[in-house]
Design a protein around this motif. Sequence first.
Motif, PDB file in Angstrom:
ATOM      1  N   LEU A  28      17.429   6.593   3.435  1.00 54.76           N
ATOM      2  CA  LEU A  28      16.182   5.905   3.731  1.00 54.76           C
ATOM      3  C   LEU A  28      15.646   5.261   2.453  1.00 54.76           C
ATOM      4  O   LEU A  28      15.599   5.897   1.402  1.00 54.76           O
ATOM      5  CB  LEU A  28      15.163   6.909   4.276  1.00 54.76           C
ATOM      6  N   LEU A  29      15.274   4.007   2.540  1.00 51.92           N
ATOM      7  CA  LEU A  29      14.641   3.299   1.429  1.00 51.92           C
ATOM      8  C   LEU A  29      13.359   2.681   1.968  1.00 51.92           C
ATOM      9  O   LEU A  29      13.391   1.671   2.678  1.00 51.92           O
ATOM     10  CB  LEU A  29      15.560   2.210   0.867  1.00 51.92           C
ATOM     11  N   ARG A  30      12.257   3.322   1.661  1.00 53.73           N
ATOM     12  CA  ARG A  30      10.962   2.819   2.133  1.00 53.73           C
ATOM     13  C   ARG A  30      10.633   1.502   1.434  1.00 53.73           C
ATOM     14  O   ARG A  30      10.770   1.387   0.225  1.00 53.73           O
ATOM     15  CB  ARG A  30       9.861   3.826   1.826  1.00 53.73           C
ATOM     16  N   LEU A  31      10.219   0.534   2.214  1.00 52.64           N
ATOM     17  CA  LEU A  31       9.820  -0.739   1.639  1.00 52.64           C
ATOM     18  C   LEU A  31       8.405  -0.597   1.077  1.00 52.64           C
ATOM     19  O   LEU A  31       7.583   0.141   1.606  1.00 52.64           O
ATOM     20  CB  LEU A  31       9.857  -1.833   2.701  1.00 52.64           C
ATOM     21  N   GLY A  32       8.142  -1.282   0.009  1.00 48.41           N
ATOM     22  CA  GLY A  32       6.818  -1.183  -0.598  1.00 48.41           C
ATOM     23  C   GLY A  32       6.714  -2.073  -1.814  1.00 48.41           C
ATOM     24  O   GLY A  32       7.531  -2.966  -2.032  1.00 48.41           O
ATOM     25  N   PHE A  33       5.704  -1.806  -2.623  1.00 51.72           N
ATOM     26  CA  PHE A  33       5.487  -2.580  -3.834  1.00 51.72           C
ATOM     27  C   PHE A  33       4.769  -1.693  -4.838  1.00 51.72           C
ATOM     28  O   PHE A  33       4.233  -0.642  -4.495  1.00 51.72           O
ATOM     29  CB  PHE A  33       4.673  -3.852  -3.547  1.00 51.72           C
ATOM     30  N   GLU A  34       4.765  -2.130  -6.077  1.00 51.37           N
ATOM     31  CA  GLU A  34       4.130  -1.388  -7.150  1.00 51.37           C
ATOM     32  C   GLU A  34       2.627  -1.286  -6.881  1.00 51.37           C
ATOM     33  O   GLU A  34       1.955  -2.300  -6.677  1.00 51.37           O
ATOM     34  CB  GLU A  34       4.407  -2.086  -8.491  1.00 51.37           C
ATOM     35  N   GLN A  35       2.112  -0.072  -6.872  1.00 50.30           N
ATOM     36  CA  GLN A  35       0.717   0.184  -6.504  1.00 50.30           C
ATOM     37  C   GLN A  35      -0.282  -0.522  -7.425  1.00 50.30           C
ATOM     38  O   GLN A  35      -1.368  -0.897  -6.995  1.00 50.30           O
ATOM     39  CB  GLN A  35       0.468   1.682  -6.496  1.00 50.30           C
ATOM     40  N   THR A  36       0.067  -0.744  -8.671  1.00 47.70           N
ATOM     41  CA  THR A  36      -0.877  -1.385  -9.592  1.00 47.70           C
ATOM     42  C   THR A  36      -1.169  -2.834  -9.194  1.00 47.70           C
ATOM     43  O   THR A  36      -2.145  -3.417  -9.660  1.00 47.70           O
ATOM     44  CB  THR A  36      -0.355  -1.342 -11.043  1.00 47.70           C
ATOM     45  N   ILE A  37      -0.340  -3.406  -8.341  1.00 44.52           N
ATOM     46  CA  ILE A  37      -0.608  -4.770  -7.857  1.00 44.52           C
ATOM     47  C   ILE A  37      -1.941  -4.806  -7.120  1.00 44.52           C
ATOM     48  O   ILE A  37      -2.700  -5.769  -7.231  1.00 44.52           O
ATOM     49  CB  ILE A  37       0.544  -5.261  -6.955  1.00 44.52           C
ATOM     50  N   LEU A  38      -2.258  -3.758  -6.378  1.00 47.64           N
ATOM     51  CA  LEU A  38      -3.523  -3.706  -5.647  1.00 47.64           C
ATOM     52  C   LEU A  38      -4.719  -3.793  -6.591  1.00 47.64           C
ATOM     53  O   LEU A  38      -5.711  -4.463  -6.288  1.00 47.64           O
ATOM     54  CB  LEU A  38      -3.605  -2.425  -4.812  1.00 47.64           C
ATOM     55  N   VAL A  39      -4.613  -3.127  -7.728  1.00 45.72           N
ATOM     56  CA  VAL A  39      -5.698  -3.166  -8.710  1.00 45.72           C
ATOM     57  C   VAL A  39      -5.877  -4.591  -9.220  1.00 45.72           C
ATOM     58  O   VAL A  39      -7.004  -5.092  -9.325  1.00 45.72           O
ATOM     59  CB  VAL A  39      -5.409  -2.193  -9.880  1.00 45.72           C
ATOM     60  N   ARG A  40      -4.760  -5.264  -9.521  1.00 49.63           N
ATOM     61  CA  ARG A  40      -4.834  -6.637 -10.023  1.00 49.63           C
ATOM     62  C   ARG A  40      -5.375  -7.602  -8.975  1.00 49.63           C
ATOM     63  O   ARG A  40      -6.025  -8.582  -9.299  1.00 49.63           O
ATOM     64  CB  ARG A  40      -3.470  -7.103 -10.498  1.00 49.63           C
TER      65      ARG A  40
END
Length: 189
Positions: free
Chosen positions: A115-127
């Motif tokens: 399993l490879l959960r799709l997502g993105f680096e959480q710090t992007i939300l802060v930016r």
Amino acid sequence: ETTRSTLLKVQQRLQREVDRLRSKPSFPGMNIPRWELEVLTAQAQKFRPDVIFICDVLYLPAHFHQTLREHTKLLVGEMAYPTPPNLDLKPFDLILSAAPHFVDRLRKAGAHSELLRLGFEQTILVRLGTQKQDTELAFIGSVGKDHQQRLALLEELCRQVPISFWGAGAEGLPADSPLRGGVKPPLWG
């Protein structure tokens, strides 16, 4: 009662599409131009990469996976769709999927799958900061002819509730599709 009736219609339409797709023979990669396979082979021979990652296992002809396997240490594929019965996954060292039920099916078919959960680096939300919410219901993804079940569901939803769409494949939809003209370009990255 209207919601229940709509749900029943969607379920029945989806079942018809599932039955249709199951009865259709699948020949992965049959529309790939020969030159494209020759270029891929030459690149694999020349670069001999440690890993070859195939984002869509069905894009290439099944026999070609073995050709690539001969020129790399690790052949990895990604799938988020049912495995056609005639697809040989033996050349792959690993098949990744973001869908847990497909991981289970792939393992039962004898493939090493994780399993490879799709997502993105959480710090992007802060930016990005706080964004104004202007969409109640959204769909982001492909809506073309290769996704008949999804298309049936989305068309029925579109007839019932306001929904916003971003994705690829809308240009190939039938003229009477309620999605045609309403799908914005894909959002990548």
